[in-house]
Motif scaffolding. Structure first.
Motif, PDB file in Angstrom:
ATOM      1  N   THR A   1       0.819  -1.212   0.000  1.00 56.94           N
ATOM      2  CA  THR A   1       0.000   0.000   0.000  1.00 56.94           C
ATOM      3  C   THR A   1       0.852   1.262   0.000  1.00 56.94           C
ATOM      4  O   THR A   1       0.323   2.368  -0.026  1.00 56.94           O
ATOM      5  N   LEU A   2       2.173   1.103   0.019  1.00 58.77           N
ATOM      6  CA  LEU A   2       3.067   2.255   0.162  1.00 58.77           C
ATOM      7  C   LEU A   2       3.722   2.644  -1.146  1.00 58.77           C
ATOM      8  O   LEU A   2       4.780   3.239  -1.167  1.00 58.77           O
ATOM      9  N   THR A   3       3.113   2.303  -2.277  1.00 52.97           N
ATOM     10  CA  THR A   3       3.743   2.544  -3.575  1.00 52.97           C
ATOM     11  C   THR A   3       2.841   3.416  -4.445  1.00 52.97           C
ATOM     12  O   THR A   3       2.068   2.907  -5.249  1.00 52.97           O
ATOM     13  N   PRO A   4       2.948   4.748  -4.320  1.00 51.37           N
ATOM     14  CA  PRO A   4       2.057   5.639  -5.060  1.00 51.37           C
ATOM     15  C   PRO A   4       2.532   5.983  -6.465  1.00 51.37           C
ATOM     16  O   PRO A   4       1.965   6.862  -7.098  1.00 51.37           O
ATOM     17  N   ALA A   5       3.588   5.347  -6.954  1.00 49.31           N
ATOM     18  CA  ALA A   5       4.147   5.699  -8.262  1.00 49.31           C
ATOM     19  C   ALA A   5       3.084   5.577  -9.355  1.00 49.31           C
ATOM     20  O   ALA A   5       2.111   4.830  -9.245  1.00 49.31           O
ATOM     21  N   ALA A   6       3.318   6.295 -10.459  1.00 50.78           N
ATOM     22  CA  ALA A   6       2.291   6.428 -11.497  1.00 50.78           C
ATOM     23  C   ALA A   6       2.144   5.199 -12.375  1.00 50.78           C
ATOM     24  O   ALA A   6       1.042   4.861 -12.795  1.00 50.78           O
ATOM     25  N   THR A   7       3.238   4.523 -12.681  1.00 49.85           N
ATOM     26  CA  THR A   7       3.166   3.402 -13.618  1.00 49.85           C
ATOM     27  C   THR A   7       3.289   2.070 -12.903  1.00 49.85           C
ATOM     28  O   THR A   7       3.812   1.988 -11.789  1.00 49.85           O
ATOM     29  N   ALA A   8       2.821   1.020 -13.572  1.00 47.05           N
ATOM     30  CA  ALA A   8       2.906  -0.317 -12.997  1.00 47.05           C
ATOM     31  C   ALA A   8       4.349  -0.709 -12.742  1.00 47.05           C
ATOM     32  O   ALA A   8       4.680  -1.281 -11.698  1.00 47.05           O
ATOM     33  N   GLU A   9       5.233  -0.422 -13.700  1.00 47.46           N
ATOM     34  CA  GLU A   9       6.641  -0.771 -13.533  1.00 47.46           C
ATOM     35  C   GLU A   9       7.261  -0.040 -12.352  1.00 47.46           C
ATOM     36  O   GLU A   9       7.994  -0.629 -11.545  1.00 47.46           O
ATOM     37  N   ALA A  10       6.948   1.246 -12.221  1.00 47.41           N
ATOM     38  CA  ALA A  10       7.497   2.024 -11.111  1.00 47.41           C
ATOM     39  C   ALA A  10       6.953   1.540  -9.771  1.00 47.41           C
ATOM     40  O   ALA A  10       7.678   1.479  -8.769  1.00 47.41           O
ATOM     41  N   ARG A  11       5.667   1.178  -9.729  1.00 46.98           N
ATOM     42  CA  ARG A  11       5.092   0.671  -8.482  1.00 46.98           C
ATOM     43  C   ARG A  11       5.768  -0.624  -8.065  1.00 46.98           C
ATOM     44  O   ARG A  11       6.089  -0.828  -6.887  1.00 46.98           O
ATOM     45  N   LEU A  12       5.985  -1.520  -9.025  1.00 47.41           N
ATOM     46  CA  LEU A  12       6.628  -2.786  -8.703  1.00 47.41           C
ATOM     47  C   LEU A  12       8.057  -2.562  -8.224  1.00 47.41           C
ATOM     48  O   LEU A  12       8.505  -3.164  -7.246  1.00 47.41           O
ATOM     49  N   ARG A  13       8.764  -1.685  -8.908  1.00 47.99           N
ATOM     50  CA  ARG A  13      10.157  -1.438  -8.519  1.00 47.99           C
ATOM     51  C   ARG A  13      10.245  -0.823  -7.124  1.00 47.99           C
ATOM     52  O   ARG A  13      11.070  -1.232  -6.304  1.00 47.99           O
ATOM     53  N   GLU A  14       9.404   0.154  -6.819  1.00 46.75           N
ATOM     54  CA  GLU A  14       9.431   0.773  -5.497  1.00 46.75           C
ATOM     55  C   GLU A  14       9.065  -0.231  -4.408  1.00 46.75           C
ATOM     56  O   GLU A  14       9.653  -0.238  -3.317  1.00 46.75           O
ATOM     57  N   PHE A  15       8.083  -1.060  -4.696  1.00 47.02           N
ATOM     58  CA  PHE A  15       7.679  -2.079  -3.732  1.00 47.02           C
ATOM     59  C   PHE A  15       8.828  -3.037  -3.436  1.00 47.02           C
ATOM     60  O   PHE A  15       9.165  -3.299  -2.276  1.00 47.02           O
ATOM     61  N   LEU A  16       9.452  -3.586  -4.485  1.00 51.23           N
ATOM     62  CA  LEU A  16      10.547  -4.536  -4.293  1.00 51.23           C
ATOM     63  C   LEU A  16      11.736  -3.879  -3.604  1.00 51.23           C
ATOM     64  O   LEU A  16      12.369  -4.475  -2.729  1.00 51.23           O
ATOM     65  N   ASP A  17      12.017  -2.642  -3.972  1.00 45.22           N
ATOM     66  CA  ASP A  17      13.143  -1.941  -3.373  1.00 45.22           C
ATOM     67  C   ASP A  17      12.926  -1.753  -1.878  1.00 45.22           C
ATOM     68  O   ASP A  17      13.821  -1.998  -1.063  1.00 45.22           O
ATOM     69  N   GLY A  18      11.721  -1.332  -1.491  1.00 44.43           N
ATOM     70  CA  GLY A  18      11.429  -1.137  -0.076  1.00 44.43           C
ATOM     71  C   GLY A  18      11.446  -2.431   0.701  1.00 44.43           C
ATOM     72  O   GLY A  18      11.980  -2.508   1.815  1.00 44.43           O
ATOM     73  N   LEU A  19      10.860  -3.476   0.127  1.00 41.20           N
ATOM     74  CA  LEU A  19      10.786  -4.759   0.814  1.00 41.20           C
ATOM     75  C   LEU A  19      12.173  -5.357   1.024  1.00 41.20           C
ATOM     76  O   LEU A  19      12.514  -5.825   2.118  1.00 41.20           O
TER      77      LEU A  19
END
Length: 210
Positions: A88-106
């Motif tokens: 729920t912590l990934t507000p990025a605009a694109t699907a690719e950016a959301r996935l990358r931010e999620f994986l990076d944080g995790l």
């Protein structure tokens, strides 16, 4: 983007005195899973950590194995809930950016969650021999696939189709599990989020990660 909340979700997997006896036993069993592993933990190890007596294990759980199974499931459920909340912590605009931010944080939080990961990963070996563990893992994965697909696709979980959960959700679960297991074996050489995203673009250069 800050991932402070992710690290707070995991917490310390160790034993803390002052809880109720049943909770004491669960926390002590989890600590033993981390320190000794499932196969090498005895009932005496658990009571030595908690200060309880052997009869308490029988009273609350029936057997030592049932207690260890419960501790493994608790750790795995906590890991699964943490993944859901992190999504729920990934507000990025694109699907690719959301996935990358999620994986990076995790993956960035993994170093602070080593104990929890060690305890939860033992659920996989138990699933082959304990039906209750297998059922709990299956239920956790079913929920995680839907939540993770929703995060990447940018839609509410209730709008995720079974096909999207089976494809997009399963891919993200595979990325999480594979990266975390590699990190546990060798944290210095484990893949980063950028490595995983680069690989996906190499394999599918014309396909967006969403």
């Amino acid at each position: 983007m800050s991932y402070v909340r992710i690290t707070r979700l995991y917490g310390d997997a160790g034993y803390h005195a002052g809880m109720g006896q049943r909770d004491d036993l669960l926390a002590g069993a989890r600590q033993c899973l981390i320190d000794k592993g499932y196969a090498h933990t005895t009932a005496r190890d658990i009571v030595a950590v908690t200060g309880a007596n052997l009869a308490a294990i029988g009273y609350h759980f029936g057997t030592k194995d049932a207690l260890l199974n419960a501790a493994v499931l608790e750790a795995f459920e906590e890991w699964g809930s943490s993944i859901e909340n992190a999504s729920t912590l990934t507000p990025a605009a694109t699907a690719e950016a959301r996935l990358r931010e999620f994986l990076d944080g995790l993956l960035s939080a993994a170093a602070q969650q080593h104990a929890l990961l060690v305890a939860s990963v033992q659920a996989y070996a138990l699933a082959e021999f304990a039906p209750e563990v297998r059922a709990q893992l299956a239920a956790t994965y079913a929920k995680a696939r839907r939540e993770l697909a929703a995060m990447v696709l940018g839609v509410p979980p209730e709008d995720v189709t079974p096909g999207q959960a089976a494809s997009t959700g399963s891919l993200i679960v595979a990325l999480i599990n594979g990266a975390v297991l590699q990190w546990l074996v060798d944290p210095h050489d484990a893949p980063k989020a950028s490595d995983l995203m680069d690989a996906m673009r190499t394999l599918n250069p014309e396909v967006d990660a969403g």
